[in-house]
Scaffold this motif. Structure first.
Motif, PDB file in Angstrom:
ATOM      1  N   GLY A 118       0.847  -1.252   0.033  1.00 38.78           N
ATOM      2  CA  GLY A 118       0.133   0.044   0.124  1.00 38.78           C
ATOM      3  C   GLY A 118       0.886   1.449  -0.155  1.00 38.78           C
ATOM      4  O   GLY A 118       1.712   1.288   0.686  1.00 38.78           O
ATOM      5  N   MET A 119       0.322   2.295  -0.778  1.00 41.01           N
ATOM      6  CA  MET A 119       1.086   3.587  -0.718  1.00 41.01           C
ATOM      7  C   MET A 119       0.482   4.205   0.717  1.00 41.01           C
ATOM      8  O   MET A 119       1.443   5.180   1.008  1.00 41.01           O
ATOM      9  CB  MET A 119       0.421   4.413  -1.982  1.00 41.01           C
ATOM     10  N   ILE A 120      -0.460   4.060   1.206  1.00 41.62           N
ATOM     11  CA  ILE A 120      -0.838   4.428   2.535  1.00 41.62           C
ATOM     12  C   ILE A 120      -1.106   3.388   3.469  1.00 41.62           C
ATOM     13  O   ILE A 120      -1.340   2.279   2.866  1.00 41.62           O
ATOM     14  CB  ILE A 120      -2.034   5.360   2.499  1.00 41.62           C
ATOM     15  N   GLY A 121      -1.552   3.489   4.695  1.00 44.31           N
ATOM     16  CA  GLY A 121      -1.777   2.185   5.575  1.00 44.31           C
ATOM     17  C   GLY A 121      -2.930   1.784   5.302  1.00 44.31           C
ATOM     18  O   GLY A 121      -4.149   2.487   4.674  1.00 44.31           O
ATOM     19  N   ASP A 122      -3.136   0.655   5.329  1.00 46.79           N
ATOM     20  CA  ASP A 122      -4.185  -0.207   5.339  1.00 46.79           C
ATOM     21  C   ASP A 122      -5.514   0.278   6.150  1.00 46.79           C
ATOM     22  O   ASP A 122      -6.641   0.222   5.527  1.00 46.79           O
ATOM     23  CB  ASP A 122      -4.138  -1.800   5.545  1.00 46.79           C
ATOM     24  N   ASP A 123      -5.152   0.848   7.193  1.00 51.05           N
ATOM     25  CA  ASP A 123      -6.278   1.315   7.900  1.00 51.05           C
ATOM     26  C   ASP A 123      -6.834   2.414   7.401  1.00 51.05           C
ATOM     27  O   ASP A 123      -8.094   2.882   7.376  1.00 51.05           O
ATOM     28  CB  ASP A 123      -5.966   1.552   9.564  1.00 51.05           C
ATOM     29  N   LYS A 124      -5.933   3.338   6.586  1.00 51.14           N
ATOM     30  CA  LYS A 124      -6.484   4.587   6.123  1.00 51.14           C
ATOM     31  C   LYS A 124      -7.396   4.128   4.907  1.00 51.14           C
ATOM     32  O   LYS A 124      -8.218   4.861   4.503  1.00 51.14           O
ATOM     33  CB  LYS A 124      -5.394   5.355   5.701  1.00 51.14           C
ATOM     34  N   ILE A 125      -6.825   3.058   3.886  1.00 57.99           N
ATOM     35  CA  ILE A 125      -7.650   2.900   2.957  1.00 57.99           C
ATOM     36  C   ILE A 125      -8.906   2.168   3.457  1.00 57.99           C
ATOM     37  O   ILE A 125      -9.979   2.694   2.643  1.00 57.99           O
ATOM     38  CB  ILE A 125      -6.948   1.841   2.117  1.00 57.99           C
ATOM     39  N   SER A 126      -9.172   1.547   4.446  1.00 58.13           N
ATOM     40  CA  SER A 126     -10.325   1.079   4.871  1.00 58.13           C
ATOM     41  C   SER A 126     -11.070   2.156   5.261  1.00 58.13           C
ATOM     42  O   SER A 126     -12.447   2.185   5.069  1.00 58.13           O
ATOM     43  CB  SER A 126     -10.119   0.258   6.346  1.00 58.13           C
ATOM     44  N   ASP A 127     -10.658   3.198   5.872  1.00 59.12           N
ATOM     45  CA  ASP A 127     -11.397   4.573   6.230  1.00 59.12           C
ATOM     46  C   ASP A 127     -12.169   5.005   4.924  1.00 59.12           C
ATOM     47  O   ASP A 127     -13.166   5.574   4.824  1.00 59.12           O
ATOM     48  CB  ASP A 127     -10.709   5.637   6.898  1.00 59.12           C
ATOM     49  N   ILE A 128     -11.028   5.166   3.967  1.00 57.17           N
ATOM     50  CA  ILE A 128     -11.794   5.682   2.468  1.00 57.17           C
ATOM     51  C   ILE A 128     -12.815   4.931   1.860  1.00 57.17           C
ATOM     52  O   ILE A 128     -13.828   5.263   1.377  1.00 57.17           O
ATOM     53  CB  ILE A 128     -10.515   5.780   1.503  1.00 57.17           C
ATOM     54  N   VAL A 129     -12.749   3.496   2.172  1.00 56.05           N
ATOM     55  CA  VAL A 129     -13.582   2.741   1.575  1.00 56.05           C
ATOM     56  C   VAL A 129     -15.068   2.848   2.545  1.00 56.05           C
ATOM     57  O   VAL A 129     -16.102   3.123   1.794  1.00 56.05           O
ATOM     58  CB  VAL A 129     -13.303   1.078   1.784  1.00 56.05           C
TER      59      VAL A 129
END
Length: 396
Positions: free
Chosen positions: A329-340
């Motif tokens: 990931g280019m950013i953290g998985d937790d941040k991607i999860s927040d985006i989703v």
């Protein structure tokens, strides 16, 4: 999938539409499509069993429409190519039996009125069952699918094209492919092994079959730069494959779930797709998870992504959503999860609406994989979320 360092091998398989399990998947989805044509709100859970000379269709179906299920099954067998004793099965003479009941009222009440809105006069669809569903994507191929399963599907599709293009073909409907790819770290480098087993007419010789499959299937599908002098090719390694289809082995709906998804490269929650209307999250949520994973990779947020969504029966909102980019990931998985969570509504009714799933589109999903296909009806393959994902990530 956490990719290894150094060189490593990964193998995936595909089967043709004439494989007995795929015959059953296609019949189940053909019944679903026939019902959805006149009753998009129908509840369908259709299972098919196939054996020598017989098809058995059973399940729970609640609908306002009438469908001649035996005729649907026979037409599906005819389209596949099971039309005479020469191919071990005949759509005209096989027995077709049915055993259909309505959906359980205990299940229906939770699907019709989700727990969150029950008693409030505002109906929402609850999940049709508990369970977890996975979606996966990586950057191996332009369609964001792992290379082994992508090539395996293309081989079986080509095998069927070759058979159907020649009325006097020596090939028969049943068949399988298997592709082993050698990776160097995360990058696919070469094809290590190709296996193709194809049902054939009694009169065909091994040399005829081998030449046809190499010239018209393998060489038309596998990029030449991925093959080398050490690539192994096995064609009908038993030496004979005349008896095939349901006469050669029993078939059952939902027994090829790894073929249907990512060839083992991504995880699987265990539920099959075919024969199920979209209120069944086994199907609709797996499509939504693939949609999200593919758009995350396409947005450049990761080189590989797996999405898990889990539900409780009768509850609309997922009990959990997990994003795993396996360190890419280019950013953290937790941040991607927040985006989703900000962009995607994963309640079953919202998935059905956003992916337009109450349509008779399912029979063609039932062979050659549900993912990575270039077909406008495969709405879960659209890259319509990538820009929004990228824009949200830019704000972090």
């Amino acid at each position: 999938m956490k990719k290894q360092n150094g060189k490593w091998l990964f193998t995936s398989e595909s089967v043709t539409e004439g494989h007995p399990d795929k015959v059953c998947d296609q019949i189940s989805d053909a019944v679903l499509d026939a019902i959805l044509e006149s009753d998009p709100e129908a509840r369908v859970a259709c299972e098919t069993f196939a054996a020598t000379g017989m098809i058995m269709i059973a399940g729970e179906i609640t609908t306002t429409s009438y469908v001649d299920i035996p005729s649907v099954a026979r037409e599906t067998l005819k389209q596949i190519g099971y039309n005479s004793s020469d191919v071990s099965f005949d759509y005209k003479t096989c027995a077709v039996m049915t055993s259909i009941d309505e959906q359980s009222p205990d299940i229906a009440q939770g699907v019709n009125d989700a727990l969150e809105t029950r008693g409030e006069g505002q109906l929402d669809i609850g999940a049709g069952d508990q369970g977890m569903m996975f979606g996966y994507a990586n950057d191996d191929t332009p369609e964001y699918m792992p290379l082994p399963i992508s090539l395996a599907h293309k081989l079986t599709m080509r095998l069927t094209e070759v058979r159907k293009s020649d009325p006097l073909s020596i090939l028969s409907p049943d068949g399988k492919s298997q592709v082993t790819v050698e990776y160097d770290g995360p990058v696919p480098k070469r094809i290590d092994t190709v296996v193709i087993s194809t049902q054939h007419k009694e009169s065909a010789t091994e040399d005829q079959i081998r030449k046809l499959v190499i010239d018209e299937v393998i060489n038309k599908v596998i990029p030449a730069q991925l093959m080398d002098e050490n690539t192994r090719v096995f064609i009908n390694p038993t030496g004979r494959f005349v008896l095939g289809g349901p006469a050669g082995d029993t078939g059952l709906t939902g027994r090829k779930i790894i073929v249907d998804t990512y060839g083992g490269f991504g995880r699987h929650g265990g539920g099959c797709f075919s024969g199920k209307d979209p209120t069944k999250v086994d199907r609709s949520a797996a499509y939504a998870a693939r949609h999200i994973a593919k758009n995350i990779v396409a947005a450049g947020l990761a080189k590989e992504c797996e999405v898990q969504i889990a539900y409780a029966i009768g509850v609309a909102r997922p009990v959990s959503v997990m994003i795993d980019t396996f360190g890419t990931g280019m950013i953290g998985d937790d941040k991607i999860s927040d985006i989703v969570s900000r962009i995607c509504d994963l309640r079953p009714a919202a998935i059905i609406r956003d992916l337009d799933l109450r349509r008779p589109i399912y029979k063609k999903t039932a062979a050659y994989g549900h993912f990575g296909r270039e077909d406008a009806d495969f709405t879960w393959e659209r890259l319509d979320l990538a820009d929004a994902f990228r824009e949200e990530a830019g704000r972090i």
